[in-house]
Design a protein around this motif. Structure first.
Motif, short mmCIF file in Angstrom:
data_model
loop_
_atom_site.label_atom_id
_atom_site.label_comp_id
_atom_site.label_asym_id
_atom_site.label_seq_id
_atom_site.Cartn_x
_atom_site.Cartn_y
_atom_site.Cartn_z
N ALA A 58 0.82 -1.20 0.00
CA ALA A 58 0.00 0.00 0.00
C ALA A 58 0.87 1.26 0.00
O ALA A 58 0.59 2.22 -0.72
N ALA A 59 1.94 1.26 0.78
CA ALA A 59 2.83 2.41 0.83
C ALA A 59 3.53 2.61 -0.52
O ALA A 59 3.69 3.75 -0.98
N SER A 60 3.92 1.53 -1.16
CA SER A 60 4.56 1.63 -2.48
C SER A 60 3.60 2.19 -3.52
O SER A 60 3.98 3.04 -4.33
N CYS A 61 2.37 1.72 -3.50
CA CYS A 61 1.36 2.23 -4.44
C CYS A 61 1.09 3.71 -4.19
O CYS A 61 1.00 4.50 -5.14
N LEU A 62 0.99 4.09 -2.94
CA LEU A 62 0.76 5.49 -2.60
C LEU A 62 1.93 6.35 -3.06
O LEU A 62 1.74 7.43 -3.61
N PHE A 63 3.15 5.85 -2.88
CA PHE A 63 4.33 6.58 -3.33
C PHE A 63 4.30 6.77 -4.84
O PHE A 63 4.56 7.87 -5.34
N LEU A 64 3.97 5.71 -5.58
CA LEU A 64 3.93 5.81 -7.04
C LEU A 64 2.86 6.79 -7.51
O LEU A 64 3.07 7.56 -8.44
N VAL A 65 1.71 6.78 -6.85
CA VAL A 65 0.64 7.71 -7.21
C VAL A 65 1.07 9.14 -6.92
O VAL A 65 0.82 10.05 -7.73
N MET A 66 1.73 9.35 -5.79
CA MET A 66 2.17 10.70 -5.43
C MET A 66 3.27 11.21 -6.37
O MET A 66 3.37 12.41 -6.60
N GLN A 67 4.09 10.31 -6.91
CA GLN A 67 5.18 10.71 -7.79
C GLN A 67 4.75 10.85 -9.24
O GLN A 67 5.49 11.41 -10.04
N GLN A 68 3.60 10.35 -9.57
CA GLN A 68 3.13 10.40 -10.95
C GLN A 68 3.02 11.84 -11.43
O GLN A 68 2.41 12.69 -10.80
N GLY A 69 3.64 12.10 -12.54
CA GLY A 69 3.59 13.43 -13.12
C GLY A 69 4.66 14.38 -12.62
O GLY A 69 4.78 15.48 -13.14
N LYS A 70 5.45 13.98 -11.63
CA LYS A 70 6.49 14.87 -11.11
C LYS A 70 7.72 14.86 -12.01
O LYS A 70 8.46 15.82 -12.03
N PHE A 71 7.95 13.76 -12.71
CA PHE A 71 9.12 13.64 -13.54
C PHE A 71 8.71 13.48 -15.00
O PHE A 71 7.77 12.77 -15.30
N THR A 72 9.43 14.13 -15.87
CA THR A 72 9.19 13.98 -17.30
C THR A 72 10.20 13.00 -17.86
O THR A 72 11.18 12.64 -17.21
N ARG A 73 9.98 12.58 -19.07
CA ARG A 73 10.92 11.66 -19.71
C ARG A 73 12.29 12.29 -19.83
O ARG A 73 13.32 11.64 -19.67
N ALA A 74 12.35 13.59 -20.10
CA ALA A 74 13.62 14.29 -20.21
C ALA A 74 14.38 14.26 -18.89
O ALA A 74 15.60 14.13 -18.87
N ASP A 75 13.66 14.36 -17.77
CA ASP A 75 14.32 14.27 -16.45
C ASP A 75 14.96 12.92 -16.25
O ASP A 75 16.08 12.81 -15.76
N VAL A 76 14.25 11.87 -16.64
CA VAL A 76 14.77 10.51 -16.48
C VAL A 76 15.99 10.29 -17.37
O VAL A 76 17.00 9.73 -16.95
N GLU A 77 15.92 10.75 -18.61
CA GLU A 77 17.04 10.60 -19.54
C GLU A 77 18.26 11.39 -19.07
O GLU A 77 19.38 10.93 -19.18
N ARG A 78 18.02 12.58 -18.54
CA ARG A 78 19.11 13.40 -18.03
C ARG A 78 19.79 12.72 -16.85
O ARG A 78 21.01 12.72 -16.71
N ALA A 79 19.01 12.11 -15.98
CA ALA A 79 19.56 11.44 -14.81
C ALA A 79 20.31 10.17 -15.21
O ALA A 79 21.28 9.79 -14.55
N ALA A 80 19.86 9.51 -16.29
CA ALA A 80 20.50 8.27 -16.73
C ALA A 80 21.85 8.54 -17.38
O ALA A 80 22.69 7.64 -17.49
N GLY A 81 22.09 9.74 -17.80
CA GLY A 81 23.41 10.04 -18.32
C GLY A 81 23.36 10.49 -19.71
O GLY A 81 24.10 10.65 -20.52
#
Length: 81
Positions: A58-81
């Motif tokens: 339940a805590a993991s699902c809540l975390f994922l719901v709360m994080q949804q929309g906070k990061f864009t694909r560009a943010d993920v790609e930038r963090a990956a290198g």
């Protein structure tokens, strides 16, 4: 702490951080340990682990719901290198 600091207004930041620490360290530990002991005594270890598994899920699902929309694909790609 950082989570509370991000959401609190500057004039209430210290108060919210104090309440967060008191609840998470003191009250949370007392209630969690007491509830775990009661469940273990009356229902046994397998049931306690099932309850803990459900709480973590339940805590993991809540975390994922709360994080949804906070990061864009560009943010993920930038963090990956």
């Amino acid at each position: 702490m950082e989570f509370v600091g991000n959401y609190a207004k500057p004039n209430t930041k210290a108060t919210y951080q104090t309440i967060f620490v008191a609840v998470s360290s003191g009250l949370g530990g007392i209630i969690g340990n007491s509830a775990g002991g009661i469940i273990l005594e009356y229902k046994g270890a397998p049931f306690l682990y099932l309850v803990l598994c459900l709480l973590c899920t339940a805590a993991s699902c809540l975390f994922l719901v709360m994080q949804q929309g906070k990061f864009t694909r560009a943010d993920v790609e930038r963090a990956a290198g």
